[in-house]
Write an enzyme that holds these catalytic residues in place. Sequence first.
Site, PDB file in Angstrom:
ATOM      1  N   LYS A   1     -31.847   4.006  20.139  1.00  0.00           N
ATOM      2  CA  LYS A   1     -33.118   4.330  19.476  1.00  0.00           C
ATOM      3  C   LYS A   1     -33.167   5.826  19.134  1.00  0.00           C
ATOM      4  O   LYS A   1     -33.501   6.203  18.011  1.00  0.00           O
ATOM      5  CB  LYS A   1     -34.292   3.942  20.391  1.00  0.00           C
ATOM      6  CG  LYS A   1     -35.663   4.326  19.853  1.00  0.00           C
ATOM      7  CD  LYS A   1     -36.782   3.584  20.572  1.00  0.00           C
ATOM      8  CE  LYS A   1     -37.112   4.114  21.949  1.00  0.00           C
ATOM      9  NZ  LYS A   1     -37.953   5.328  21.946  1.00  0.00           N
TER      10      LYS A   1
ATOM     11  N   ASP B   1     -39.872   0.730  16.127  1.00  0.00           N
ATOM     12  CA  ASP B   1     -40.007   2.191  16.061  1.00  0.00           C
ATOM     13  C   ASP B   1     -39.089   2.834  15.033  1.00  0.00           C
ATOM     14  O   ASP B   1     -39.494   3.737  14.288  1.00  0.00           O
ATOM     15  CB  ASP B   1     -39.733   2.814  17.435  1.00  0.00           C
ATOM     16  CG  ASP B   1     -40.877   2.590  18.395  1.00  0.00           C
ATOM     17  OD1 ASP B   1     -41.757   1.749  18.087  1.00  0.00           O
ATOM     18  OD2 ASP B   1     -40.911   3.245  19.451  1.00  0.00           O
TER      19      ASP B   1
ATOM     20  N   SER C   1     -42.992  17.022  26.993  1.00  0.00           N
ATOM     21  CA  SER C   1     -42.034  16.249  26.198  1.00  0.00           C
ATOM     22  C   SER C   1     -40.977  17.154  25.572  1.00  0.00           C
ATOM     23  O   SER C   1     -41.295  18.228  25.054  1.00  0.00           O
ATOM     24  CB  SER C   1     -42.784  15.511  25.079  1.00  0.00           C
ATOM     25  OG  SER C   1     -41.874  14.875  24.220  1.00  0.00           O
TER      26      SER C   1
ATOM     27  N   SER D   1     -36.546  16.068  30.166  1.00  0.00           N
ATOM     28  CA  SER D   1     -35.765  15.154  29.310  1.00  0.00           C
ATOM     29  C   SER D   1     -34.713  15.874  28.467  1.00  0.00           C
ATOM     30  O   SER D   1     -34.469  15.514  27.314  1.00  0.00           O
ATOM     31  CB  SER D   1     -36.716  14.368  28.382  1.00  0.00           C
ATOM     32  OG  SER D   1     -37.723  13.712  29.098  1.00  0.00           O
TER      33      SER D   1
ATOM     34  N   ARG E   1     -32.878  10.044  14.726  1.00  0.00           N
ATOM     35  CA  ARG E   1     -32.339  11.332  14.269  1.00  0.00           C
ATOM     36  C   ARG E   1     -31.373  11.178  13.094  1.00  0.00           C
ATOM     37  O   ARG E   1     -31.333  12.032  12.202  1.00  0.00           O
ATOM     38  CB  ARG E   1     -31.638  12.036  15.433  1.00  0.00           C
ATOM     39  CG  ARG E   1     -32.643  12.576  16.450  1.00  0.00           C
ATOM     40  CD  ARG E   1     -31.952  12.820  17.764  1.00  0.00           C
ATOM     41  NE  ARG E   1     -32.823  13.435  18.756  1.00  0.00           N
ATOM     42  CZ  ARG E   1     -33.739  12.780  19.463  1.00  0.00           C
ATOM     43  NH1 ARG E   1     -33.944  11.486  19.268  1.00  0.00           N
ATOM     44  NH2 ARG E   1     -34.477  13.416  20.352  1.00  0.00           N
TER      45      ARG E   1
ATOM     46  N   ASP F   1     -36.629   7.358  30.872  1.00  0.00           N
ATOM     47  CA  ASP F   1     -36.818   5.984  30.392  1.00  0.00           C
ATOM     48  C   ASP F   1     -36.224   4.922  31.313  1.00  0.00           C
ATOM     49  O   ASP F   1     -36.566   3.741  31.203  1.00  0.00           O
ATOM     50  CB  ASP F   1     -36.257   5.827  28.971  1.00  0.00           C
ATOM     51  CG  ASP F   1     -37.086   6.606  27.952  1.00  0.00           C
ATOM     52  OD1 ASP F   1     -38.107   7.210  28.349  1.00  0.00           O
ATOM     53  OD2 ASP F   1     -36.709   6.610  26.765  1.00  0.00           O
TER      54      ASP F   1
ATOM     55  N   LYS G   1     -46.185   8.167  28.699  1.00  0.00           N
ATOM     56  CA  LYS G   1     -45.333   7.301  27.862  1.00  0.00           C
ATOM     57  C   LYS G   1     -46.157   6.141  27.285  1.00  0.00           C
ATOM     58  O   LYS G   1     -47.371   6.231  27.204  1.00  0.00           O
ATOM     59  CB  LYS G   1     -44.167   6.783  28.695  1.00  0.00           C
ATOM     60  CG  LYS G   1     -43.320   7.884  29.303  1.00  0.00           C
ATOM     61  CD  LYS G   1     -42.442   8.540  28.280  1.00  0.00           C
ATOM     62  CE  LYS G   1     -41.581   9.611  28.916  1.00  0.00           C
ATOM     63  NZ  LYS G   1     -40.928  10.442  27.928  1.00  0.00           N
TER      64      LYS G   1
HETATM   65  O1  LIG Z   1     -36.390  12.350  21.754  1.00  0.00           O
HETATM   66  C1  LIG Z   1     -36.241  11.159  22.076  1.00  0.00           C
HETATM   67  O2  LIG Z   1     -35.554  10.364  21.389  1.00  0.00           O
HETATM   68  C2  LIG Z   1     -36.877  10.683  23.317  1.00  0.00           C
HETATM   69  C3  LIG Z   1     -37.269  11.571  24.273  1.00  0.00           C
HETATM   70  C4  LIG Z   1     -37.864  11.163  25.569  1.00  0.00           C
HETATM   71  O3  LIG Z   1     -39.212  11.550  25.545  1.00  0.00           O
HETATM   72  P1  LIG Z   1     -39.778  12.882  26.285  1.00  0.00           P
HETATM   73  O4  LIG Z   1     -38.989  14.034  25.841  1.00  0.00           O
HETATM   74  O5  LIG Z   1     -41.193  12.908  25.799  1.00  0.00           O
HETATM   75  O6  LIG Z   1     -39.668  12.626  27.766  1.00  0.00           O
HETATM   76  C5  LIG Z   1     -37.765   9.660  25.805  1.00  0.00           C
HETATM   77  O7  LIG Z   1     -38.678   9.270  26.795  1.00  0.00           O
HETATM   78  C6  LIG Z   1     -38.039   8.869  24.539  1.00  0.00           C
HETATM   79  O8  LIG Z   1     -37.894   7.489  24.767  1.00  0.00           O
HETATM   80  C7  LIG Z   1     -37.053   9.222  23.465  1.00  0.00           C
HETATM   81  C1  LIG Z   2     -40.999   6.752  25.708  1.00  0.00           C
HETATM   82  C2  LIG Z   2     -40.350   5.979  24.846  1.00  0.00           C
HETATM   83  O1  LIG Z   2     -40.397   6.090  23.496  1.00  0.00           O
HETATM   84  P1  LIG Z   2     -41.337   6.963  22.554  1.00  0.00           P
HETATM   85  O2  LIG Z   2     -41.623   8.262  23.243  1.00  0.00           O
HETATM   86  O3  LIG Z   2     -40.546   7.122  21.316  1.00  0.00           O
HETATM   87  O4  LIG Z   2     -42.592   6.178  22.326  1.00  0.00           O
HETATM   88  C3  LIG Z   2     -39.439   4.928  25.339  1.00  0.00           C
HETATM   89  O5  LIG Z   2     -38.729   4.306  24.515  1.00  0.00           O
HETATM   90  O6  LIG Z   2     -39.375   4.666  26.565  1.00  0.00           O
END
Ligand SMILES: O=C(O)C1=C[C@@H](OP(=O)(O)O)[C@@H](O)[C@H](O)C1
Ligand SMILES: C=C(OP(=O)(O)O)C(=O)O
Length: 419
Positions: A21, A48, A166, A194, A26, A309, A336
Amino acid sequence: MREITPGMGRDNMAVTLPGSKSYSHRLLIAAALAEGESRITGLLRSEDTLLTRDALRAFGAVIEDDGEAMVVTGTGGRFQACAEPIYLANSGTSMRLLTGIAALGQGETVLTGTKRMGERPIEDLLVAMRQAGTPAQCVNPTQCPPVKVTGGHFEGGKVTLDCRISSQFLSSLLLAGPYAPKGIEVTVAGELVSRPYVEITLDIMARFGIEVTHDDFQVFRVAPNQSYKPGTYHCEPDGSNASYFWAAAAVTGKSVKVMNVTKKSRQGDVGLVDVLEKMGCTVTHEDDGTTVTGGELSAVTVDMALMPDVVPTLAVVAAHAKGTTVIENVAHLREKECDRLGCVAVELRKMGIDAVAKESSLEITGGTLTGSEVETYDDHRMAMSFSVAGLTTPGVRILDPGCVKKSFPSYWDVFDSLQ
Ligand SMILES: O=C(O)C1=C[C@@H](OP(=O)(O)O)[C@@H](O)[C@H](O)C1
Ligand SMILES: C=C(OP(=O)(O)O)C(=O)O
């Protein structure tokens, strides 16, 4: 509602998963920022990532899907104005990454989503965007979407960004950075949560020919006058979604190999296999995939700030382990799709497991699970994680199983192939 049948079919199984995902979002964004045509295979087609695709179309990128590849004719970073608000449901990645990109638009862009999206903070990103010259506000006094971004004023320069909630805020500014007349220099304030997702952003930017430098993830610099190069790209499978299959092996004592997901990946969630190994599983690393074989499980204390995640996955495994598992440094999980600390604890307690959500941690004492009706809170990861508990426990009934469409529309087919 979907009732899970306990047990797995064979002792050794292999699964093949759809694209990542995070990489898919990206790849589409970078291709839309490039001048010319890119061909991308392996992309995830889920709710998404298709929302990101549609938003990029609204910005003026031409994106065609021939079933195998998406062919993107990029804009060179010149986005058109969007008369209609861009709807992004509860895709945090789409919302945060596209908010930064909207600074490249002409005129006003409104980005909106579900009720839950309206509770997921974004103001820290907007503060930094304003420092870089772009008028950007939350439409309501909530610090959360919907947001309104006025394109055409993105100067760039030095900004400070709070990254405690985030990492997506940082990814957003970096992706837009090469097209700011001054480039961008982002100083990270507060702990960067993260971090591996920022590494994914840097990986994609590098592959599209953009140079970003950083001082140990504290100060990031993107020089101006760089442009994303179109080309042929491939998306690797999803490391977060691999977690449910490794967890299935962990709790049943069987072996599951997830094809083409390896520790070489920049997806931080693949690190879950190290945690499972510490808990008593055997992990086999091969060039074409990673196999987990379940064993006698014991509790761990582990900092999961880098792997948010897969915390619900780990929580379900911990419910099967001897002792109390402590999952630390995960306050950001409360922001989340649902409050993943509170909701995981509630659903585990319904199954007879002692689980406590603290301010920034989760404590789970393993025990004997009992079947229950699992509330999924419109959160794909709740549905997928708790389905794993159903492999050991009769009577696990997953409510709203369709919510997996957010990241893994074919989840139940792959899950059923285990049985
Ligand atoms: O940049 C991304 O693709 C993501 C970053 C993470 O979020 P956070 O950076 O808000 O923790 C993750 O939880 C999300 O599912 C995907
Ligand atoms: C937090 C998640 O996604 P997003 O932040 O893109 O909603 C996820 O996939 O667990």
